[in-house]
Design a protein around this motif. Structure first.
Motif: not given
Length: 341
Positions: A254-270
């Motif tokens: 939730w805090v860092r996301g995933a590499k596949a999403y680069s720096n798009d944290l909000s989309t990763y959370r969705a």
């Protein structure tokens, strides 16, 4: 031969003429008679008879204080010419404008420079590695506090009721310091028409604490997540925990996301919410279906979107072994189960 002057008196022959004093009419201050030409004095005012001196002393003696005025006038003239020839930028109230000042200042390096994200290689790099970023809570109490509040029912079809909770021990900074705002984020994801309600088969409604629910979205520390979800694959992930009906959201992701999403944290959370709620709705894992297309939301995108890589990771997890084929297909990240219309 004798000549007669204008006043009728005889004058001496030219050969015997001697210099005579200047006529009164040519003296300074005398009046000119009618029909006489204009004339100027031969002697400057204040001059003294006698031979003129030469050199600086002679100039001083001949011209007096006026000789000192010459260099002063020369300097003033030079200053006026220089000021006229030099352009200046004038701002409001007569002050130098910022634009004029900028043209005379040599710009230095910026205090900070942008560092854009690098293009992620979704095939050859270990995309399951947790991205760099802020610290997160690693060990909690294993108990959760349900956030008070409810939301209207959204969607058509079978109704799924849910609550939202945060584990005791999760630092407030991990969810932005505002539990109600965190809960509204979850509500917004599940109410999105691209989420599961967009299938037309299910509806969602958040209810108050102590009400019967079909699942609870639970923000959890990494230690608690490992104990509930397992840690056979040695990378951070979230999960659906059927015995407690908890959608366990790993605070590390939730805090860092995933590499596949680069720096798009909000989309990763969705993606994380839709993926784990998808398990609560009875959906299993999938692999990339068509090379170069959007990944299914039920693909393990926290690990990556390349079938070969995810299949290799699943070899150590018997529950997912063989689910994703090692067929070389690579998809693009996708956070929602329903394509936008």
């Amino acid at each position: 031969m004798n000549r007669t002057s204008q006043d009728g008196r005889d004058t001496a022959p030219a050969s015997d003429a001697r210099p005579s004093p200047p006529d009164d009419r040519y003296r300074r201050g005398s009046r000119r008679t009618g029909a006489e030409p204009l004339t100027a004095s031969w002697e400057p005012a204040g001059s003294r008879p006698g031979p003129r001196r030469r050199g600086l002393k002679g100039l001083v003696a001949n011209y007096g204080w006026r000789i000192y005025a010459v260099p002063v006038l020369l300097v003033l003239t030079a200053l006026v010419v220089l000021d006229t020839a030099t352009p200046t930028g004038i701002g409001s109230a007569g002050e130098t404008s910022a634009a004029a000042s900028a043209t005379t200042t040599t710009p230095g390096p910026p205090a900070a420079s942008e560092t854009p994200p690098a293009k992620v290689d979704l095939v050859t790099i270990p995309t399951a590695v947790l991205p760099d970023g802020p610290k997160f809570s690693e060990q909690g109490a294993g108990t959760w506090q349900v956030i008070a509040g409810s939301a209207p029912q959204v969607g058509q079809g079978k109704l799924y009721r849910y609550t939202i909770a945060v584990e005791d021990g999760v630092d407030a900074a991990d969810y932005g310091g505002d539990r109600e705002a965190f809960a509204r984020t979850i509500d917004g994801i599940l109410a999105d028409s691209r989420s599961w309600i967009g299938t037309g088969e299910v509806s969602m409604q958040r209810v108050e604490p102590n009400q019967p629910v079909d699942f609870t979205v639970s923000l959890s520390t990494t230690g608690t997540t490992h104990s509930m979800c397992g840690f056979q694959i040695q990378y951070e992930s979230s999960c659906w925990h059927p015995p407690t009906k908890r959608v366990v959201i790993n605070v590390a992701r939730w805090v860092r996301g995933a590499k596949a999403y680069s720096n798009d944290l909000s989309t990763y959370r969705a993606y994380a919410i839709n993926h784990e709620v998808g398990h609560a709705l009875g959906n299993g894992h999938e692999g990339c279906q068509e090379n170069g297309h959007a990944a299914p939301v039920m693909m393990q995108q926290s690990f990556g979107v390349a079938n070969d890589y995810v299949a290799q990771l699943n070899e150590v997890d018997y529950s997912n072994r063989g689910v994703v084929p090692a067929d070389g297909k690579v998809c693009t990240p996708n956070a929602f189960p329903v394509a936008p219309r």
